[in-house]
Scaffold this active site. Structure first.
Site, PDB file in Angstrom:
ATOM      1  N   TYR A  33      35.244  29.720  48.366  1.00  0.00           N
ATOM      2  CA  TYR A  33      34.971  30.869  49.234  1.00  0.00           C
ATOM      3  C   TYR A  33      34.007  31.797  48.512  1.00  0.00           C
ATOM      4  CZ  TYR A  33      36.932  32.153  53.753  1.00  0.00           C
ATOM      5  OH  TYR A  33      37.134  32.320  55.096  1.00  0.00           O
TER       6      TYR A  33
ATOM      7  N   GLU B 194      32.296  34.938  50.105  1.00  0.00           N
ATOM      8  CA  GLU B 194      31.824  36.010  50.986  1.00  0.00           C
ATOM      9  C   GLU B 194      30.901  36.956  50.225  1.00  0.00           C
ATOM     10  OE1 GLU B 194      35.075  38.029  52.782  1.00  0.00           O
ATOM     11  OE2 GLU B 194      35.299  36.547  54.391  1.00  0.00           O
TER      12      GLU B 194
ATOM     13  N   ASP C  83      10.880  31.828  66.405  1.00  0.00           N
ATOM     14  CA  ASP C  83      11.891  30.790  66.202  1.00  0.00           C
ATOM     15  C   ASP C  83      11.152  29.470  66.021  1.00  0.00           C
ATOM     16  OD1 ASP C  83      13.804  28.807  66.411  1.00  0.00           O
ATOM     17  OD2 ASP C  83      14.902  29.771  68.050  1.00  0.00           O
TER      18      ASP C  83
ATOM     19  N   THR D  61      16.228  26.281  62.176  1.00  0.00           N
ATOM     20  CA  THR D  61      17.276  25.391  61.706  1.00  0.00           C
ATOM     21  C   THR D  61      16.789  24.748  60.412  1.00  0.00           C
ATOM     22  OG1 THR D  61      16.335  23.647  63.089  1.00  0.00           O
ATOM     23  CG2 THR D  61      18.210  24.871  63.984  1.00  0.00           C
TER      24      THR D  61
ATOM     25  N   LYS E  55      16.241  18.989  61.899  1.00  0.00           N
ATOM     26  CA  LYS E  55      15.011  18.671  62.631  1.00  0.00           C
ATOM     27  C   LYS E  55      13.894  18.255  61.665  1.00  0.00           C
ATOM     28  CE  LYS E  55      16.108  21.694  66.572  1.00  0.00           C
ATOM     29  NZ  LYS E  55      17.129  22.638  66.079  1.00  0.00           N
TER      30      LYS E  55
ATOM     31  N   ARG F  44      22.603  20.248  58.745  1.00  0.00           N
ATOM     32  CA  ARG F  44      22.642  21.105  59.931  1.00  0.00           C
ATOM     33  C   ARG F  44      22.977  22.527  59.498  1.00  0.00           C
ATOM     34  NH1 ARG F  44      22.228  18.105  64.282  1.00  0.00           N
ATOM     35  NH2 ARG F  44      22.796  19.846  65.629  1.00  0.00           N
TER      36      ARG F  44
END
Length: 420
Positions: A55, A57, A201, A227, A230, A236
């Site tokens: 974790y 954060e 984008d 992203t 692609k 991903r």
């Protein structure tokens, strides 16, 4: 059950079988979904690493948990590599997806009810650019621009007219199905006239931008989202870039704690690996091949009499307009799938059919180019696609032709390596 000793096939035979069957499927089809690609074994290894246990954060050196020394190094590597790749001053590699990257920009720069101006879905835009079912269409006053009705190209005069009329707080450039280059400099001119923010984008064309095969939006846009799969051929996920570090600080706060909690450190490590691969000279050659292959695919379909939207392509996307052929996109995509060619049904500009049916199909070249396809191979693929479409025009039952093309697909795909 001792979880530290059991492998997947010992713990969960069902999931193990699903993965085996999916590997077989991926290896045995011609993959033409424009948003898909194959990652390297190195990327696969990184995203399956035990970094998933951690974790973290917050941001490097500013975490809310201890024990983040190694994941800080991984995230810093990803940030520095992607900044070098796109020649920009700011990067955030924590977005879980391209959609969440866009949402973070909205949260950083907009208030609920602000006007956003983006490309309509049927013209090739994305759900997150203001489509009614999406959060972007529910929380904001979304106005859409379309392409020219005759050329199907972006109509910059129309965008400027709409911007003058509606005074958007944010103008969005980008697409999920548009085969031509975008003039980001022209978008910035429009933005400056109306005092808006500009978000680009580049989820589909990020690889082209990174290698100089498409104009970069970095000098023009206040924020650039993408992203990481692609054309970037990574895991991903999403990313956000900018040359405006003040806006970058706002985006950081918007993403965490505003939108997300803990980042996926195994995915961020895999992003870092992909960015390192993207910085190698052979990656530019790969992107150039992707574009050349798309042009070859488009030309072969045109030779067979099929309408290619805008008359060709500048990137990795080929849009086939099936309206004059009396075939729906759904029917075509399903028949091609049975023949071992995977693509997706896609709306055509000003499409009057349901988005679940559509009047076209979208084809893309990144995945098969990764496997080693060249122009001559995509000419063959184009004829296979045309054979299936011809069959749909002439017969209600396309099963015999589907089997014939499937045999051709199998012979071709066996020439190209897949994961061992």
């Amino acid at each position: 059950m001792n979880i530290f000793n059991n492998n997947l096939h010992e713990t969960d035979k069902e999931i193990n079988e699903i993965i085996k069957h999916e590997k077989l499927r991926q290896s045995s089809v011609i993959e033409l979904i424009a948003s898909e690609n194959f990652v390297s074994p190195a990327v696969l290894e990184a995203q399956g690493a035990l970094l998933t246990n951690k974790y973290a954060e917050g941001y490097p050196s500013k975490r809310f948990y201890n024990g983040c020394e190694e994941v800080d190094k991984a995230e810093n590597l990803a940030i520095e590599r992607v900044k070098k790749l796109f020649n920009c001053k700011y990067a955030n590699v924590q977005p879980h997806s391209g959609s969440q990257a866009n949402q973070a920009v909205y949260l950083a720069l907009l208030q609920p009810g602000d006007t956003v101006l983006g490309m309509s879905l049927d013209s090739g835009g994305h759900l997150t650019h203001g489509a009614a079912p999406n959060m972007s269409g529910k929380w904001f006053n979304a106005v859409s621009y379309s392409v020219n009705k005759e050329t199907y190209l972006i109509d910059y005069d129309e965008i400027e007219r709409l911007a003058d009329l509606h005074k958007p707080k944010l103008l969005i450039a980008g697409f999920s199905a548009y085969p031509r280059n975008i003039d980001f400099a022209k978008f910035r001119e429009i933005v400056d006239k109306v005092g808006a923010y500009f978000m680009a984008d580049i989820a589909h064309i990020a690889g082209l931008v990174a290698t100089g095969e498409h104009q970069s939006p970095i000098p023009y846009a206040h924020a650039v989202t993408s992203t990481t799969h692609k054309t970037l051929r990574g895991p991903r996920g999403g990313l956000i870039l900018s040359n405006d570090e003040e806006i970058g600080h706002k985006i950081n706060s918007a993403l965490f704690p505003g939108l997300q909690g803990g980042p996926l450190m195994h995915i961020i490590a895999a992003k870092a690996v992909a960015f390192l691969e993207n910085l190698q000279p052979e990656y530019k050659s790969y992107i150039q091949q992707v574009i050349s292959n798309a042009k070859a695919l488009a030309s072969s379909l045109q030779e067979r009499g099929y309408d290619i939207l805008t008359g060709g392509t500048d990137n990795h996307i080929v849009l086939v307009d099936l309206r004059k052929d009396g075939i729906t996109g759904k029917l075509a995509a399903n028949s091609l799938d049975r023949a071992g060619i995977t693509c997706n049904k896609n709306a055509i500009p000003f499409d009057e059919t349901s988005p679940f049916i559509t009047s076209g199909i979208r084809l893309g070249t990144p995945a098969c180019t990764t496997r080693g396809f060249k122009e001559k191979d995509f000419v063959l693929v184009g004829h296979m696609v045309a054979d299936i479409l011809d069959g749909l025009k002439n017969n209600e039952d396309n099963s015999a032709l589907e089997q014939q093309v499937l045999n051709e697909v199998t012979k071709l795909i066996e020439l190209f390596p897949f994961y061992g």
